[in-house]
Structure formats: C-alpha cells, structure tokens
Scaffold this motif. Sequence first.
Motif, PDB file in Angstrom:
ATOM      1  N   GLU A 184      23.933  47.812  41.067  1.00 27.41           N
ATOM      2  CA  GLU A 184      25.171  47.061  40.835  1.00 27.41           C
ATOM      3  C   GLU A 184      24.919  45.562  40.718  1.00 27.41           C
ATOM      4  O   GLU A 184      25.788  44.828  40.265  1.00 27.41           O
ATOM      5  CB  GLU A 184      26.167  47.302  41.990  1.00 27.41           C
ATOM      6  CG  GLU A 184      26.652  48.732  42.094  1.00 27.41           C
ATOM      7  CD  GLU A 184      27.630  49.111  40.993  1.00 27.41           C
ATOM      8  OE1 GLU A 184      27.910  48.282  40.108  1.00 27.41           O
ATOM      9  OE2 GLU A 184      28.116  50.253  41.020  1.00 27.41           O
ATOM     10  N   TYR A 185      23.753  45.116  41.150  1.00 28.64           N
ATOM     11  CA  TYR A 185      23.469  43.681  41.160  1.00 28.64           C
ATOM     12  C   TYR A 185      23.613  43.115  39.754  1.00 28.64           C
ATOM     13  O   TYR A 185      23.067  43.653  38.792  1.00 28.64           O
ATOM     14  CB  TYR A 185      22.060  43.445  41.696  1.00 28.64           C
ATOM     15  CG  TYR A 185      21.653  42.003  41.773  1.00 28.64           C
ATOM     16  CD1 TYR A 185      20.686  41.471  40.915  1.00 28.64           C
ATOM     17  CD2 TYR A 185      22.232  41.154  42.705  1.00 28.64           C
ATOM     18  CE1 TYR A 185      20.310  40.149  40.995  1.00 28.64           C
ATOM     19  CE2 TYR A 185      21.862  39.817  42.789  1.00 28.64           C
ATOM     20  CZ  TYR A 185      20.907  39.320  41.929  1.00 28.64           C
ATOM     21  OH  TYR A 185      20.540  38.010  42.007  1.00 28.64           O
ATOM     22  N   PRO A 186      24.388  42.025  39.595  1.00 23.32           N
ATOM     23  CA  PRO A 186      24.618  41.495  38.242  1.00 23.32           C
ATOM     24  C   PRO A 186      23.360  40.883  37.635  1.00 23.32           C
ATOM     25  O   PRO A 186      22.470  40.435  38.367  1.00 23.32           O
ATOM     26  CB  PRO A 186      25.681  40.406  38.483  1.00 23.32           C
ATOM     27  CG  PRO A 186      25.551  40.037  39.914  1.00 23.32           C
ATOM     28  CD  PRO A 186      25.087  41.271  40.630  1.00 23.32           C
ATOM     29  N   ASP A 187      23.336  40.869  36.318  1.00 26.57           N
ATOM     30  CA  ASP A 187      22.225  40.258  35.601  1.00 26.57           C
ATOM     31  C   ASP A 187      22.515  38.765  35.458  1.00 26.57           C
ATOM     32  O   ASP A 187      23.352  38.378  34.636  1.00 26.57           O
ATOM     33  CB  ASP A 187      22.088  40.921  34.224  1.00 26.57           C
ATOM     34  CG  ASP A 187      20.911  40.357  33.436  1.00 26.57           C
ATOM     35  OD1 ASP A 187      20.572  40.935  32.387  1.00 26.57           O
ATOM     36  OD2 ASP A 187      20.325  39.340  33.858  1.00 26.57           O
ATOM     37  N   ARG A 245      20.223  36.297  34.815  1.00 31.74           N
ATOM     38  CA  ARG A 245      19.071  35.564  34.283  1.00 31.74           C
ATOM     39  C   ARG A 245      19.470  34.438  33.341  1.00 31.74           C
ATOM     40  O   ARG A 245      18.773  33.450  33.211  1.00 31.74           O
ATOM     41  CB  ARG A 245      18.133  36.534  33.566  1.00 31.74           C
ATOM     42  CG  ARG A 245      17.391  37.457  34.523  1.00 31.74           C
ATOM     43  CD  ARG A 245      16.626  38.530  33.780  1.00 31.74           C
ATOM     44  NE  ARG A 245      17.518  39.431  33.043  1.00 31.74           N
ATOM     45  CZ  ARG A 245      17.089  40.314  32.150  1.00 31.74           C
ATOM     46  NH1 ARG A 245      15.801  40.397  31.874  1.00 31.74           N
ATOM     47  NH2 ARG A 245      17.949  41.097  31.525  1.00 31.74           N
ATOM     48  N   LYS A 246      20.619  34.595  32.660  1.00 31.18           N
ATOM     49  CA  LYS A 246      21.007  33.544  31.725  1.00 31.18           C
ATOM     50  C   LYS A 246      22.035  32.607  32.361  1.00 31.18           C
ATOM     51  O   LYS A 246      22.685  31.830  31.678  1.00 31.18           O
ATOM     52  CB  LYS A 246      21.619  34.164  30.470  1.00 31.18           C
ATOM     53  CG  LYS A 246      20.655  35.040  29.689  1.00 31.18           C
ATOM     54  CD  LYS A 246      21.001  35.042  28.211  1.00 31.18           C
ATOM     55  CE  LYS A 246      19.923  35.701  27.383  1.00 31.18           C
ATOM     56  NZ  LYS A 246      20.122  37.153  27.212  1.00 31.18           N
ATOM     57  N   VAL A 293      29.979  35.771  37.013  1.00 37.42           N
ATOM     58  CA  VAL A 293      29.230  36.737  36.212  1.00 37.42           C
ATOM     59  C   VAL A 293      29.681  36.648  34.760  1.00 37.42           C
ATOM     60  O   VAL A 293      28.874  36.664  33.830  1.00 37.42           O
ATOM     61  CB  VAL A 293      29.428  38.172  36.740  1.00 37.42           C
ATOM     62  CG1 VAL A 293      28.742  39.197  35.842  1.00 37.42           C
ATOM     63  CG2 VAL A 293      28.913  38.294  38.162  1.00 37.42           C
ATOM     64  N   ASP A 294      30.996  36.519  34.555  1.00 37.84           N
ATOM     65  CA  ASP A 294      31.557  36.506  33.205  1.00 37.84           C
ATOM     66  C   ASP A 294      31.333  35.178  32.483  1.00 37.84           C
ATOM     67  O   ASP A 294      31.445  35.124  31.262  1.00 37.84           O
ATOM     68  CB  ASP A 294      33.069  36.770  33.268  1.00 37.84           C
ATOM     69  CG  ASP A 294      33.384  38.218  33.609  1.00 37.84           C
ATOM     70  OD1 ASP A 294      34.551  38.492  33.941  1.00 37.84           O
ATOM     71  OD2 ASP A 294      32.475  39.067  33.568  1.00 37.84           O
TER      72      ASP A 294
END
Lengths: 381, 417
Positions: B53-56, B58-59, B95-96
């Motif tokens: 579930e951990y969000p990505d 990296r960006k 996140v969004d």
Amino acid sequence: MPFGNTHNQLKMNYTAEQEYPDLSQHNNHMAKVLTLEMYESLRDKQTPSGFTVDDVIQTGVDNPGHPFIMTVGCVAGDEETYEVFKDLLDPIIEDRHGGYKPTDKHKTDLNPDNLQGGDDLDPNYVLSSRVRTGRSIRGFCLPPHCSRGERRAIEGLSVEALGALDGDLKGKYYALKDMTEEEQQQLIDDHFLFDKPVSPLLLASGMARDWPDARGIWHNDNKTFLVWVNEEDHLRVISMQKGGNMKEVFNRFCTGLTKIEELFKEKGHEFMWNEHLGYVLTCPSNLGTGLRGGVHVKLPNLSKHEKFGEVLKRLRLQKRGTGGVDTAAVGGVFDISNADRLGFSEVELVQMVVDGVKLLVEMEKRLEAGQSIDDLMPEQK
Amino acid sequence: MASSFARILSSKRKVGILSLVGAGSLTVGFFLNREQHVNAGAHVRRIYPASAEYPDLRKHNNCMASHLTPAVYAKLCDKTTPNGYTLDLAIQTGVDNPGHPFIKTVGMVAGDEESYEVFADIFNPVIKERHNGYDPCNMKHPTDLDSSKIRGGQFDEKYVLSSRVRTGRSIRGLSLPPACTRAERREVERVVIDALAGLKGDLAGKYYSLTLMTEQEQQQLIDDHFLFDKPVSPLLTCAGMARDWPDARGIWHNNEKTFLVWVNEEDHTRVISMEKGGNMKRVFERFCKGLQEVERLIQEKGWEFMWNERLGYILTCPSNLGTGLRAGVHVTLPRLSKDPRFPKILDNLRLQKRGTGGVDTAAVGNTFDISNLDRLGQSEVQLVQTVIDGVNYLIECEKKLERGQDIKIPAPISQFK
C-alpha cells in the motif's frame, strides 16, 4: 472513503436530517430519487468493504448537473454496492435505462457470428468503426474506493492476462508512470493516451486518487485492440479501425474479450457479472453490456434535416461530436453510436448500429441527389 | 485545562460521545489509549500489507514525501483517530500532488485535532521542516493577542497602500474540512455565525451564506474583493475540502468592511482584519479584539477553539499551525525592489514577498505584498512587531535610495524568541 467505514459511524451521531444533502439546486438521477426517508434508511448500511451511501452519492452532491443533461450522480465502490443500496440504485437504473425493472434479466451475447452483415458500410461516408466496453475483476473494489494495493493487484493481473494474448492480439503494456517521452508521444499521436481525468464528475468520486500509480495502456501491435487499465473502470476494452468494417471490429472485440476472460479464469479470477445487471461497472450508466459501438460518419446533409433527431431516436442511436461526449461535430462528421447499454445484448446493440448507420448513409445519399427521404423513415425500435 | 473538559461535558450540544474525545487539551496519553477504541465501529479494513500500500513517492517533492518512509507508513497505516480519520486520508493530497521542483508544499492535512497526535510520527518531522526547525516534541508555542504591546505600527502612507492581518480558528470537537460530515460542517457554521451575531459596535456585521446569497449580494462581495470561490487548486480538492460545496459555506463581514470571516473554506474559520493605508496597529487591535470577542461568545455556549501549548492554534494545514498568522502590507518600493540585496534584506528580516494577487503571483508596478515568514514558535504580537519593524526598515531603505544614499543589509533577526 477508502477504509472509511469508521467515518460512517461518526455520522450516526447526527440525525438523518442533519446529514441529508441539500439537493434543491440539483438535476441528476440521484437527486430525483434520494428522498430524506430513503437516505435515513440507507445511511447506517455499508458494503463488506465499507462503502457507504454517502460515498455513492458524493459525486452527485458535488455536481448538481446541467439543466439539459441528466447525469447519473452516483457510482459504485464495489460489486455489492448494487445490492446493499438497491433501494437507491434500482430506480436510477430504471430511469436511466429506459424502464429496466429490478426483476428484468439481461442477455449477454458475445458471439460475433450472430451479427448480420456489418462488413459493408460505405467507406466514402463511414470513416472509422469502434466498439468499447468495460470489465471489472470480481473481488476487488472499483476505482472510487480501491486502495493502492488493490489497484496495483488489478494492474498486475491485467498485465499478466494481456501478456498471454497472441496472434493479431499480441501487444504491449505501457504503464503511465514508467513510459518514456517517445512512447508517450506515440500514444498521443495514435489517439490512445488517456490523461488524468479532469471532469469534476469523475474527480469528485475519488477515481483519480494516486494518479498515475497502477494506470496504463495496453494495445496490440496492429493498434486495433486497446485496453485501458484503472481509468474509470478496472478495464476499458476498445476495438477499432479505419473504415466501415464493423463486423471485423466486432469480431476482434468478442474474440479479444473472450480470450481475456479465459486467461483471467485460468488464474482463478472472473469478471463481475450477474443475470440481472450484466457486467458490473463503476457508473450505473454502463451496466449491462457497457457497450458503445459506433462510427465516425459524414452526414452533412442529413444532419441539417429537420427529422435527423427523430430518425436517430427511432433507431435507438445517439450522436456526438468526433471529440467524444458533449463535443460538437466538425465538418458534418458525427460520432453515431447505440444509445442503450442494458436490456439488449452486445450483438443486438451492434446490429442496431450496423442497420441504423446503413440507413443513415442511404438517407444522406438521397439528400445529396436532391431526393426525399420520407419513404425511408424507420419505425421506432 | 481540566476546566475546559468539564465545560464540554456539561454543554448542551446534541453531538454525541465522540466529541468528548476531541478535548485536545488533555494529555497525549489519553488519546493514545483511545486511538484503538473506534467508537465509530469496525476496525480499519486491510487486505494488503503496508508494503503493498505504500505510495510511490519517487517523483515527489513535498514535506510529507520527504519524511514518510516505509517504516513510518507501516507503523501508522492501521491507526485511526477516534473520528475514523486515517493516515491514507491525511497524505492523499501529497500523493496526488507531487509538488513543484522549486516550491516545496506540505503534502498532508489533518482531518481533526487528534490527527496531530495519532500521526505525530509523520506530522512532527513535517512540522519541523516546514517551520524552520520548530520541534513539537520539546518546544512550546507562545500565544499573545495583547495588541497594546505593539510599538509603532503607523506606516508612511506614501509607500504603504494597505494593511492586513489574517489567521484561522477551528472549533474543538468538530472534524476539520477534509474530514467533516455535512452535519458537522453545518454545526460549525451555526456555532460561528451565532457568535458573530453577538459582535457589537464597529464589529457589528452580517453573514452571507453561499447557498442563499442574492445576485446583488454576490456582486457586491466580488466588488469588495471579499467573495471566495470553490477551491480549484488540486492541493485542496484532493484533500476533500470542497465536498458538498457550497453547503454551509459563507462570508461574514462587519458593516465597515474592515473585519471579515470566511466560514468552512480551507478551515472552520479564516479571520481577516484589514484597511486601506498604513495603520497596522489599528488593524491588529481590531484583529485581537475581534478574535477575543468571538472566543468569548463561543465559550458562552460551551465551545472553544482548538489549541494546545505544543502546536498553538490547530488548523487543517500544518503550515498554518501556531499563530496561523500572516500580517502584511501592500507597499511600493520601486528602487529597493530593483536592488540585488532586496531578497537578502527580506530574508534577514524574516519577511517574504508576494505579488499583490497573493501567493505565487507576480508584483505589478513595484507594489509588493510583504508579510511574515514564520507562523509557529513566535506569538502574534512578536510576528506583527517583526512585520512593523521590517517594513519600516524597507521604507527607510527606499528613502535612502531616493536620496542617493547607500543601504545596509540588516543583521539576521533570531527566529525563536
């Protein structure tokens, strides 16, 4: 809210009246149906995954609608939404799908051999042919409600299934977050690339969360079969090509869908489907077949005729601009497709498109030659 | 703070037992024992492990992404506040919205007062980064709304066109805009406008509900530059603050149009005091008087503002904790603004510049919005004094440059007093 069934219980500290949304400015299917009494009876319920009535209606509360266009105003968060909240969704479905009753049964028919004709639409008029639908993977929450983990699992399963397609269906997956600049440009040029939704109808339902995580586009090498992963639905499946050979488009559509379904079943997964609602998708407007089969067709004369709207209505077809829903037609070229989704099978709907477009082209030719079309007026289907 | 808890227990509100747990003034220990007791019903549904579930991120370039390691995520992802707010909800906006390479946004919000306790392991480092080293674990935030302590504060109106002070206040016991239900939001509106109706004298005014205002009222509010619109910034909409718009939102202002309150926009309330010209002292006096009056009026009915000595006034965005105060002027500085030392001078004075359209707008015609950089760790009086002293210094520089004299970069003023 994802995982938010606790939030639902917080609301129970207030009366139904205190929580009931103000729908006085609203004009969507949800607002027509959701009385205070209905809200009261549904608000303490939730689906097994925790989707609540407030989750269902949020997009309809946030988007009052348009005086002339009737939007649906609700979404499903999982398959069970349609059961747990049937008191709300059944009347909406009935209104949206031409009187479809809670006891009606929906026929699925994906046998392309049952389609009569459709391979000879005049390419001088019919520029391209396309059929699309959606599919949801049973056991997973739908885009408004799924967690990142679920969405990634859906992507993983889908990519695996699509990777096993062969022959003219063999293709490649492009994850939105990993694609290169060149791949992105190519997909834009092919008119394949979908972007993060901007429509407030979609954003308000929570479908765009975590974008672009676990979203992507798959297409075959021939660029005639395309699958969107985790956009508005788990999967959107599109078959298309230039010209008027709808039969070939529909063949590929059915073959591809059937193969994909088999591949999922091999891994122990199936599509959400039942004999009342057919294929279950996020928006109630896409239940049944979820199918929109259509063409881009040149009708400069017919479109100016006073009976154009009436003809389309009788043929159970709808017109859109070539940019999609709510765009204007350019240069007399229209997107003509089936108006229905539920209560007719896939074959029946595509048959309506094929027969209907044939008639429209014939009418166009008559008007070009300065002749009348009165004797060609169809009966109401 | 036990007395305030007693007051909450005895109040006549219809809100049920959950609001009692919202007494943020009690010890942290009380919450941490209660956090698993979700009155609200069943526990958090979880099918996949935290790693799935951990969000990505990296960006991503926001404060949340800088501090939300997989370990912190795993520790917090199963917790909820007593109202049912979760970590995933708090971080959704971050996140969004990956952020901008040059502007570092916060990337998370609070859904209620308890969020700052239950998710302290992520909020604390975010707060520390955003507030230039303020450590919620071992520092206290001073609150001071005694405007009589202000020295000076009447600017040269040849340069200063207008003066303004704003902050926000949250009503204890009710969820914040990202998480509130419709009934809670309506209750915030009711409590606030009830209190504002009790304001008298130069503070007497009127409430304009967004759902009920007439065309004429709307146009007048637009002409006065008072009307706020449904948020369009994805930073806000992704956090869920715009749900149910425009239900229970509105604008209150006094008859003289110098004291303005926004209801249920980004926070429960945003309070603004302003005037044309350079009388910052009077603007701040009205600000303090208005806030204290409103606080008295809500206390009469058994309510209070969210506040604690660790974080000061509790607001939705961690960037607004402490005082939530931005005090500023529109000031014309044609020569100074072209001097290459201008940014450093501002920096040392702990001021920031914005265009007159607000954050991220460009300055027009040498007129700038100059305001305090800091929010947390200094009191209201200290921050407004900083702005007064700083703007005076800027005007002196401008005058020197006018006379052909040279200016000096001031020594940096200390941050936490």
